[in-house]
Design a protein around this motif. Structure first.
Motif, PDB file in Angstrom:
ATOM      1  N   GLU A 121      37.153  48.282  54.799  1.00 46.68           N
ATOM      2  CA  GLU A 121      36.694  47.329  55.813  1.00 46.68           C
ATOM      3  C   GLU A 121      36.125  46.057  55.192  1.00 46.68           C
ATOM      4  OE1 GLU A 121      33.908  49.548  58.127  1.00 46.68           O
ATOM      5  OE2 GLU A 121      35.454  50.886  58.925  1.00 46.68           O
ATOM      6  N   ARG A 122      35.847  46.070  53.918  1.00 42.03           N
ATOM      7  CA  ARG A 122      35.248  44.928  53.230  1.00 42.03           C
ATOM      8  C   ARG A 122      36.285  43.865  52.898  1.00 42.03           C
ATOM      9  NH1 ARG A 122      29.855  45.207  53.796  1.00 42.03           N
ATOM     10  NH2 ARG A 122      29.191  47.337  53.537  1.00 42.03           N
ATOM     11  N   ASP A 123      35.827  42.612  52.838  1.00 36.05           N
ATOM     12  CA  ASP A 123      36.700  41.509  52.436  1.00 36.05           C
ATOM     13  C   ASP A 123      36.900  41.482  50.923  1.00 36.05           C
ATOM     14  OD1 ASP A 123      36.956  40.654  55.057  1.00 36.05           O
ATOM     15  OD2 ASP A 123      35.213  39.339  54.913  1.00 36.05           O
ATOM     16  N   ILE A 124      35.828  41.836  50.188  1.00 36.14           N
ATOM     17  CA  ILE A 124      35.865  41.804  48.731  1.00 36.14           C
ATOM     18  C   ILE A 124      35.324  43.135  48.202  1.00 36.14           C
ATOM     19  CG2 ILE A 124      34.930  40.711  46.647  1.00 36.14           C
ATOM     20  CD1 ILE A 124      34.629  38.154  48.289  1.00 36.14           C
ATOM     21  N   ILE A 125      36.026  43.677  47.201  1.00 38.79           N
ATOM     22  CA  ILE A 125      35.555  44.897  46.545  1.00 38.79           C
ATOM     23  C   ILE A 125      35.424  44.592  45.056  1.00 38.79           C
ATOM     24  CG2 ILE A 125      36.064  47.299  45.993  1.00 38.79           C
ATOM     25  CD1 ILE A 125      37.750  47.420  48.528  1.00 38.79           C
ATOM     26  N   HIS A 126      34.261  44.849  44.493  1.00 40.20           N
ATOM     27  CA  HIS A 126      34.019  44.626  43.071  1.00 40.20           C
ATOM     28  C   HIS A 126      34.272  45.922  42.310  1.00 40.20           C
ATOM     29  CE1 HIS A 126      32.258  40.656  43.630  1.00 40.20           C
ATOM     30  NE2 HIS A 126      31.703  41.170  44.712  1.00 40.20           N
TER      31      HIS A 126
END
Length: 60
Positions: free
Chosen positions: A33-38
């Motif tokens: 669901e996140r826009d960015i994953i680190h």
């Protein structure tokens, strides 16, 4: 009571599937669901990896 090593290993595998897989699935859905994953790519040696020598770098 003595337990064979294989029996204990099978119990751990069964418990991880029954109890940890649902937790993994929930976390996975949350991450998607996140826009960015680190990510933190850690190099490690893998002795048997298809198509690579034992001295090549792999990442976790």
């Amino acid at each position: 009571m003595k337990l064979p090593r294989a029996t204990l290993a099978n119990w751990v595998i069964k418990c991880s599937i029954d109890y940890m897989e649902p937790v993994y699935e929930q976390l996975h859905q949350h991450l998607l669901e996140r826009d960015i994953i680190h990510a933190d790519e850690i190099p490690c040696q893998v002795l048997k990896e298809e198509g690579k020598t034992a001295q090549s770098k792999s990442y976790i």
